[in-house]
Design an enzyme around this catalytic site. Structure first.
Site, PDB file in Angstrom:
ATOM      1  N   GLY A 137      44.955  -3.813 -31.778  1.00  0.00           N
ATOM      2  CA  GLY A 137      44.629  -3.354 -33.122  1.00  0.00           C
ATOM      3  C   GLY A 137      45.865  -2.998 -33.904  1.00  0.00           C
ATOM      4  O   GLY A 137      46.979  -3.238 -33.460  1.00  0.00           O
ATOM      5  N   ASN A 138      45.663  -2.447 -35.089  1.00  0.00           N
ATOM      6  CA  ASN A 138      46.793  -1.989 -35.899  1.00  0.00           C
ATOM      7  C   ASN A 138      46.423  -0.670 -36.563  1.00  0.00           C
ATOM      8  O   ASN A 138      45.288  -0.212 -36.463  1.00  0.00           O
ATOM      9  CB  ASN A 138      47.178  -3.058 -36.928  1.00  0.00           C
ATOM     10  CG  ASN A 138      46.055  -3.345 -37.894  1.00  0.00           C
ATOM     11  OD1 ASN A 138      45.709  -2.523 -38.737  1.00  0.00           O
ATOM     12  ND2 ASN A 138      45.443  -4.517 -37.761  1.00  0.00           N
ATOM     13  N   ARG A 139      47.369  -0.073 -37.253  1.00  0.00           N
ATOM     14  CA  ARG A 139      47.178   1.281 -37.742  1.00  0.00           C
ATOM     15  C   ARG A 139      46.571   1.365 -39.139  1.00  0.00           C
ATOM     16  O   ARG A 139      46.541   2.428 -39.741  1.00  0.00           O
ATOM     17  CB  ARG A 139      48.509   2.029 -37.712  1.00  0.00           C
ATOM     18  CG  ARG A 139      48.989   2.293 -36.290  1.00  0.00           C
ATOM     19  CD  ARG A 139      50.314   3.018 -36.292  1.00  0.00           C
ATOM     20  NE  ARG A 139      50.254   4.239 -37.063  1.00  0.00           N
ATOM     21  CZ  ARG A 139      51.254   4.738 -37.775  1.00  0.00           C
ATOM     22  NH1 ARG A 139      52.391   4.110 -37.823  1.00  0.00           N
ATOM     23  NH2 ARG A 139      51.097   5.855 -38.436  1.00  0.00           N
ATOM     24  N   SER A 140      46.085   0.261 -39.673  1.00  0.00           N
ATOM     25  CA  SER A 140      45.493   0.322 -41.009  1.00  0.00           C
ATOM     26  C   SER A 140      44.218   1.173 -40.996  1.00  0.00           C
ATOM     27  O   SER A 140      43.311   0.949 -40.201  1.00  0.00           O
ATOM     28  CB  SER A 140      45.153  -1.097 -41.486  1.00  0.00           C
ATOM     29  OG  SER A 140      44.501  -1.019 -42.730  1.00  0.00           O
TER      30      SER A 140
END
Ligand code: C5P
Length: 239
Positions: free
Chosen positions: A29-32
């Protein structure tokens, strides 16, 4: 001043970050957080637009800002593949598309059917093989309907130096050329700005690479400035 200036305009907004499964319990995943995209959806609704919001793994607390707005239809999204399918389905009914979601560039080639267990890997660290995801934005630009305005986002990390903005804009202009969008929202992200905070700093580049707007402040203020540029672009295209 802006109330009603997007009356009846149908908008597709994507927000959040995709998650690419590794096994039934893990993902890349990513931190958005989705805050910027949600702020765009909320601001657009307040200005009269009808919004479809494709929300990729956006927290319910963040979505609370649009849940009470009848003009925003929220569609939950998990992976990049789901986002691509939903975006293509919804884009045909939209005058403008704002692609604020952080899409994973890669997904895991073979998702494990069962949870990967340390006991089963015989002391060897497993290797993940990745395959590239399609660029959803480029696909939308290719399939766009006449007069449709398509907006991309570029979230860049830059050094905190005086020429950081020049570097930001330079990278933005290269991205603009690669993606073929009408407008590109360029913002600096890092550990203190961008992703998880409420404040944001943003430039809007037009298709020629000129700065069509500039904003810094809350994500809501930034959203309104971006929507000003979208409104102007829609007007220009309809004349
Ligand atoms: O190339 P980069 O990921 O920096 O571009 C960001 C823009 O492209 C964002 O608008 C993002 O939503 C979009 N994007 C996409 N599909 C991808 C990667 C990025 O639509 N696979």
């Amino acid at each position: 001043v802006r109330r009603g200036d997007l009356d009846g305009v149908r908008l597709l907004v994507t927000a959040g970050g995709t998650r690419e499964p590794i096994d039934p319990v893990r993902y890349l995943g990513n931190r958005s957080s989705g805050r910027q995209g949600v702020a765009v959806a909320a601001a657009a609704a307040d200005r009269g637009a009808k919004v479809v919001l494709l929300a990729a793994n956006v927290d319910e607390s963040v979505l609370a800002g649009v849940r009470d707005r009848g003009a925003v239809r929220v569609v939950p999204i998990g992976t990049a593949a789901e986002l691509e399918a939903a975006a293509h389905a919804a884009a045909s009914g939209a005058e403008a598309v704002i692609m604020a979601a952080a899409v994973a560039d890669y997904r895991v080639a073979e998702v494990a059917e069962h949870k990967i267990r340390k006991e089963d890997t015989a002391g060897e660290a497993p290797t993940l093989t990745l395959v590239e995801n399609p660029d959803i934005l480029v696909g939308l630009v290719r399939g766009r309907r006449p007069g449709q305005v398509i907006v991309g986002f570029a979230a860049e990390t830059v050094a905190a130096e005086s020429d950081a903005d020049d570097e930001l804009l330079e990278r933005g202009r290269r991205k603009l050329a690669r993606k073929g969008v009408d407008l590109l929202a360029v913002n600096a992200v890092g550990w203190t700005e961008g992703f998880e905070s409420d404040a944001n700093r943003l430039y809007v580049l037009d298709a020629d690479g000129r700065v069509a707007g500039e904003a810094s402040g809350s994500k809501r203020e930034v959203a309104d400035r971006l929507l000003d540029a979208v409104r102007d672009e829609l007007r220009a295209l309809s004349h």
